[in-house]
Enzyme design. Structure first.
Site, short mmCIF file in Angstrom:
data_model
loop_
_atom_site.label_atom_id
_atom_site.label_comp_id
_atom_site.label_asym_id
_atom_site.label_seq_id
_atom_site.Cartn_x
_atom_site.Cartn_y
_atom_site.Cartn_z
N TYR A 45 0.83 -1.21 0.00
CA TYR A 45 0.00 0.00 0.00
C TYR A 45 0.87 1.26 0.00
CZ TYR A 45 -3.65 3.30 1.39
OH TYR A 45 -4.51 4.36 1.45
N CYS A 46 1.87 1.29 0.87
CA CYS A 46 2.77 2.45 0.94
C CYS A 46 3.50 2.65 -0.38
CB CYS A 46 3.77 2.30 2.07
SG CYS A 46 3.02 2.42 3.71
#
Length: 177
Positions: A45-46
């Site tokens: 996600y990051c």
């Protein structure tokens, strides 16, 4: 990555030429505070949100170099209570509140209407912009202070799992029923 990064790229590729031709328009990037600082347990996600922020930065600089009137806005919210991170709690909710969908959507629309170039919410998360100026030992200490706590259920028992932003996972205690 396909939605959060590649999706932005293809959307820009599709619509930007007409905006440049008209010398008008606005490209809005919905990123995340996770695109400004890595979070343990959210590697993919990051990475995808870092990609969205990078696309925004590059596009903004290209438009600026061309002296284009096409505007850009990058939105980097902290947690929004959408259910995606159900059970997430913050250690200092008065500094880092989990925002309601209503508040977040109003703030995002307001940022777009006011042509804000970069919106980080809540305001305290702006400290992430200075993280690269800190020595790593101090940055790690900062991350240790601002923990993110997630509740999850295992087969054996209910545990309170604290995941700090520095990358360590620590089971803090068993939840008594």
């Amino acid at each position: 990555v396909q939605v959060n990064t590649i999706g932005h790229f293809y959307t820009i590729k599709q619509f930007l030429p007409a905006m440049i031709k008209k010398n008008s328009g606005q490209v809005v990037t919905i990123a995340s505070c996770a695109g400004l600082s890595g979070v343990a347990g959210l590697l993919d996600y990051c990475a995808s949100k870092y990609g969205a922020v990078g696309i925004h930065d590059s596009l903004r600089n290209e438009l600026r170099k061309k002296k284009s009137n096409v505007k850009t806005t990058c939105i980097c919210p902290y947690y929004i209570n959408t259910g995606m991170f159900h059970g997430t709690k913050t250690r200092f909710s008065w500094l880092l509140p989990i925002m309601s969908e209503e508040y977040a959507s109003k703030r995002i629309v307001n940022a777009i209407l006011q042509d804000e170039e970069f919106t980080i919410m809540p305001y305290f998360c702006n400290v992430m912009l200075f993280k690269n100026m800190l020595p790593l030992w101090l940055l790690d200490r900062f991350y240790d202070i601002f923990k993110i706590c997630l509740l999850y259920t295992s087969d054996a028992a209910d545990d309170l799992l604290c995941v700090d932003l520095g990358g360590r996972r620590i089971i803090k205690k068993k939840i008594q029923h």
